[in-house]
Each structure stands twice: as structure tokens, then as C-alpha cells.
Design an enzyme around this catalytic site. Structure first.
Site, PDB file in Angstrom:
ATOM      1  N   ASP A   8      61.538  64.944  94.897  1.00  0.00           N
ATOM      2  CA  ASP A   8      62.540  63.906  94.649  1.00  0.00           C
ATOM      3  C   ASP A   8      62.105  62.549  95.198  1.00  0.00           C
ATOM      4  OD1 ASP A   8      65.385  66.133  95.230  1.00  0.00           O
ATOM      5  OD2 ASP A   8      63.886  66.022  93.632  1.00  0.00           O
ATOM      6  N   LEU A  20      88.071  75.942  66.465  1.00  0.00           N
ATOM      7  CA  LEU A  20      87.748  77.311  66.052  1.00  0.00           C
ATOM      8  C   LEU A  20      88.987  78.192  66.112  1.00  0.00           C
ATOM      9  CD1 LEU A  20      84.409  77.858  68.026  1.00  0.00           C
ATOM     10  CD2 LEU A  20      84.675  77.290  65.608  1.00  0.00           C
ATOM     11  N   GLU A  29      77.089  82.289  71.428  1.00  0.00           N
ATOM     12  CA  GLU A  29      76.807  81.262  72.446  1.00  0.00           C
ATOM     13  C   GLU A  29      77.948  81.261  73.462  1.00  0.00           C
ATOM     14  OE1 GLU A  29      75.612  77.359  70.589  1.00  0.00           O
ATOM     15  OE2 GLU A  29      75.902  78.502  68.727  1.00  0.00           O
ATOM     16  N   LYS A  88      80.858  79.854  75.584  1.00  0.00           N
ATOM     17  CA  LYS A  88      81.797  78.768  75.274  1.00  0.00           C
ATOM     18  C   LYS A  88      82.091  78.012  76.579  1.00  0.00           C
ATOM     19  CE  LYS A  88      86.139  77.878  72.778  1.00  0.00           C
ATOM     20  NZ  LYS A  88      86.804  77.104  73.876  1.00  0.00           N
ATOM     21  N   ARG A 128      85.866  64.076  71.262  1.00  0.00           N
ATOM     22  CA  ARG A 128      86.263  64.711  69.995  1.00  0.00           C
ATOM     23  C   ARG A 128      87.526  64.046  69.458  1.00  0.00           C
ATOM     24  NH1 ARG A 128      89.945  68.224  68.431  1.00  0.00           N
ATOM     25  NH2 ARG A 128      89.494  69.653  66.699  1.00  0.00           N
ATOM     26  N   GLU A 158      79.142  69.970  74.704  1.00  0.00           N
ATOM     27  CA  GLU A 158      80.239  70.058  75.666  1.00  0.00           C
ATOM     28  C   GLU A 158      79.779  69.432  76.979  1.00  0.00           C
ATOM     29  OE1 GLU A 158      82.843  71.666  74.295  1.00  0.00           O
ATOM     30  OE2 GLU A 158      84.246  72.005  75.938  1.00  0.00           O
ATOM     31  N   LYS A 203      79.118  82.720  65.559  1.00  0.00           N
ATOM     32  CA  LYS A 203      78.969  82.051  64.257  1.00  0.00           C
ATOM     33  C   LYS A 203      78.082  82.888  63.339  1.00  0.00           C
ATOM     34  CE  LYS A 203      78.896  77.481  66.452  1.00  0.00           C
ATOM     35  NZ  LYS A 203      77.987  76.423  66.943  1.00  0.00           N
ATOM     36  N   LYS A 246      88.133  84.602  73.206  1.00  0.00           N
ATOM     37  CA  LYS A 246      88.652  84.033  74.465  1.00  0.00           C
ATOM     38  C   LYS A 246      88.772  85.146  75.503  1.00  0.00           C
ATOM     39  CE  LYS A 246      90.457  80.259  74.361  1.00  0.00           C
ATOM     40  NZ  LYS A 246      90.041  78.857  74.577  1.00  0.00           N
TER      41      LYS A 246
HETATM   42  C1  LIG Z   1      66.222  60.469  96.208  1.00  0.00           C
HETATM   43  C2  LIG Z   1      66.383  61.379  95.031  1.00  0.00           C
HETATM   44  C3  LIG Z   1      65.755  61.113  93.821  1.00  0.00           C
HETATM   45  C4  LIG Z   1      65.912  61.966  92.723  1.00  0.00           C
HETATM   46  C5  LIG Z   1      66.705  63.086  92.850  1.00  0.00           C
HETATM   47  C6  LIG Z   1      66.906  64.039  91.701  1.00  0.00           C
HETATM   48  N1  LIG Z   1      65.878  63.849  90.666  1.00  0.00           N
HETATM   49  C7  LIG Z   1      64.645  64.381  90.882  1.00  0.00           C
HETATM   50  C8  LIG Z   1      63.679  64.276  89.918  1.00  0.00           C
HETATM   51  C9  LIG Z   1      62.324  64.884  90.143  1.00  0.00           C
HETATM   52  N2  LIG Z   1      62.093  65.412  91.340  1.00  0.00           N
HETATM   53  O1  LIG Z   1      61.531  64.901  89.220  1.00  0.00           O
HETATM   54  C10 LIG Z   1      63.945  63.633  88.699  1.00  0.00           C
HETATM   55  C11 LIG Z   1      65.205  63.078  88.500  1.00  0.00           C
HETATM   56  C12 LIG Z   1      66.193  63.188  89.503  1.00  0.00           C
HETATM   57  O2  LIG Z   1      67.325  62.704  89.372  1.00  0.00           O
HETATM   58  C13 LIG Z   1      67.360  63.356  94.067  1.00  0.00           C
HETATM   59  C14 LIG Z   1      68.252  64.566  94.207  1.00  0.00           C
HETATM   60  C15 LIG Z   1      67.212  62.497  95.141  1.00  0.00           C
END
Ligand SMILES: Cc1ccc(Cn2cc(C(N)=O)ccc2=O)c(C)c1
Length: 317
Positions: free
Chosen positions: A32, A82, A111, A113, A134, A168, A284, A308
Site C-alpha cells: 500500500d 424479477l 448468481e 443476489k 435504478r 449492484e 436465469k 429469496k
Molecule cells: C496508504 C494506502 C494506500 C492504498 C491503500 C489501498 N490500495 C492499495 C493498492 C495496492 N497496494 O496496490 C492499490 C489501491 C489501493 O487503494 C491503502 C489501504 C492505504
């Protein structure tokens, strides 16, 4: 100047790829802190050379302006609701109706839901240009600025398609619990469930609030499939994934209704292991040509049904 331009493009591509690995594939390839350093470098370069900024830059996810209301959006093709099935007998009569009019060469796809908010995303030449709720199925609200803050929504597709996709938006359980803890700490009314929390977050007029809510999304449909050449729902989901959109991996082609019933039983048991709420299973007819032939009743398709789960007994203590 030209070296700045080159570096901005490089950072763009790197950060978009890393964002895709982390938020769509859930498989980051860099720590990160490295992502954060590159993002900071791009922000500084874009400040030094404002004309190098572009709407699909990773720095442009949280827009500045606070809206005073949402614009209305008319969906190019209506977003369906649906019919429901509540038990095995309902599923078997759905299957009987289908095979009475289609013969025995029908295969289904199941899938999960997701219990969130149905939304539609429009891309022009690969660029994310508009996102809407939607609404009543024909007219929804333009929540583009809020959807741009969802990190798993790519600001540019991996191929320059002009396409409308449906999915979603939801709040993962961990984000929901943390948000409600925060609300209780501030003596604010907590959200009743993740679905309300996601809907409430996407209805904020200030995109910074939506950005703080750790929302996510699964895409499952193509508004105008004819133009893409896909011939089944399963092919459509694979195309969405190839374009860099987040799809749910638990989908399964189920050739017979017995396979569908096994899938429903499996996920009735496994539901609790998911990191997000589901309220059932969508079944589906897989072939788009057969969907076309089956068509719609007054308000929903003949070729799909939503099983459901029984409402969980609410224990009030
Ligand atoms: C400081 C910081 C920067 C990024 C992120 C989360 N993250 C990581 C990456 C990565 N590692 O490829 C890519 C995008 C993203 O949003 C966190 C939690 C904290």
C-alpha cells in the site's frame, strides 16, 4: 515538460493497474505504501502541470463540488425487476414453464443476489461518463460523482467499449459494522442494514461522504448486449471481467433445475461465510437467444427468477 508528460502517463497506467489488482482482483502486487507514494507523485505533477490532468486520473475520484440535487437519467433499456421463488416447488414450476415453451435444451446460470442498490454505469469509448440509480426502472438519479468514489469501478475500461452495464453497489459487512460503531459513538442513528447504508451513502450530495463509506460493486449485466456479440449471460459476465469490471466469481452454469437446487442449497448454508449480504440467488436462462424468445410478462422477464432466502427470524432481545 515532455518528460513530465511521459511520467504522468506512466503513473496513470501504473496506479490504474495497481488499483485494479487491489480492488477488483483482491490481489495487490505492491505494498500500500508504494501505491500511496506513486499517487502522491502524480498529484504533485498534476498540480505543477494542470493540463496533464484527465477525468480518468486516479487523482480524480473524489470530485470537489457539492451538488444541490441529482439530475434525472433515462435508462436506454429498462432495468428489470424479477419475479420471486420461495421454495423448491416454485423453482420446479419455473423450470416446467420454461421447458414447456422451449423444449428440453435449456441451461441456467445462477448468481448470488447481492443485497445492495441496483445501478447502471455508462462508458463511452472506454471512459466512465455516467452512473445512475435504478429508480423506477426507466428513470433514475445521476449519482456519477458518488460512483466515481467506488475504487472497484474503473474510470476507464481495459478496451475502448461504448457500453451500458448494470450491477449492484453494496457496503461490505466490515464497513457497515465500522460505520455503525462510528454513528453510535456520535449518538447518531445507526443504519438498520448494509443495504440501507449503501443506499444512504450513494444518496449523499457531497461525494466526500460517499468516498468515506468504503462501498463496493459487482456488475452482472449489459444494457445493450446485442452490440457486443455475446450469446449468453455467462459470456457476458466474462466480457465484463475482461473489460476490467468487477464480477462475482461464485456464478455457476447449471444445466438442469436439479443443479440449480443444489446451488441454492449450497449457498443457503455458505451464506454466512460471505463478506457481504445476499438476499437470495438469481437464476436465469443462460442463452440470450432463448431469453429473447421467452420475453417478458407485464413487469418482469419470463427467463429469470429470484429465489429469496426465508427471512431470518429476527431475535429482539
Ligand atoms: C496508504 C494506502 C494506500 C492504498 C491503500 C489501498 N490500495 C492499495 C493498492 C495496492 N497496494 O496496490 C492499490 C489501491 C489501493 O487503494 C491503502 C489501504 C492505504
Amino acid at each position: 515538460r515532455s518528460s513530465a508528460e511521459k511520467r504522468v502517463r506512466e503513473l496513470h497506467d501504473l496506479l490504474s493497474q495497481y488499483n485494479y489488482e487491489y480492488h477488483v482482483l483482491d490481489k495487490p502486487s505492491v505494498p500500500d505504501v508504494e501505491y500511496d507514494q506513486l499517487l502522491t507523485e502524480l498529484k504533485e505533477l498534476e498540480e505543477a502541470f494542470p493540463d496533464l490532468q484527465s477525468p480518468d486520473s486516479p487523482t480524480q475520484r473524489v470530485g470537489g463540488a457539492v451538488l444541490d440535487q441529482f439530475k434525472k437519467v433515462t435508462h436506454r433499456s429498462p432495468m428489470l425487476s424479477l419475479g420471486n421463488a420461495f421454495n423448491e416447488a416454485d423453482l420446479r414450476s419455473f423450470d416446467r414453464r420454461i421447458r414447456e415453451s422451449m423444449g428440453d435444451h435449456v441451461s441456467y446460470i445462477c448468481e448470488l443476489k447481492i443485497d445492495g442498490l441496483a445501478i447502471s454505469l455508462r462508458y463511452e469509448d472506454g471512459l466512465f461518463v455516467q452512473g445512475a440509480t435504478r429508480g423506477d426502472g426507466t428513470i433514475g438519479e445521476d449519482i456519477t460523482a458518488n460512483l466515481r468514489t467506488i475504487r472497484s469501478i474503473p474510470l476507464r475500461l481495459r478496451q475502448p467499449f461504448s457500453i451500458e452495464v448494470r450491477g449492484e453497489a453494496f457496503m461490505p459487512m466490515s464497513s457497515f459494522l465500522a460505520l455503525n460503531e462510528e454513528k453510535e459513538k456520535n449518538a447518531e442513528e445507526p443504519f438498520a442494514n448494509p443495504r440501507n447504508a449503501a443506499a444512504g451513502s450513494l444518496r449523499q450530495l457531497d461525494p466526500r461522504i460517499a468516498a468515506s463509506r468504503n462501498l463496493d460493486i459487482f456488475l452482472y449485466g449489459i444494457g445493450d448486449p446485442g452490440e457486443t456479440g455475446v450469446e449468453s449471460q455467462s459470456e457476458g459476465l466474462n466480457l465484463l471481467s475482461e473489460l476490467g469490471l468487477k464480477t462475482n466469481n461464485e456464478r455457476r452454469v447449471c444445466p438442469t433445475i436439479d443443479d440449480v437446487i443444489s446451488y441454492v442449497q449450497e449457498w443457503t448454508e455458505r451464506r454466512a461465510e460471505l463478506s457481504y449480504d445476499i438476499d437470495g440467488i438469481v437464476i436465469k436462462v443462460n442463452s440470450l437467444a432463448q431469453q429473447e424468445e421467452l420475453g417478458f410478462t407485464a413487469k418482469s422477464p419470463r427467463w429469470a427468477i429470484a429465489y429469496k432466502f426465508p427471512a431470518e427470524e429476527v431475535v429482539t432481545i
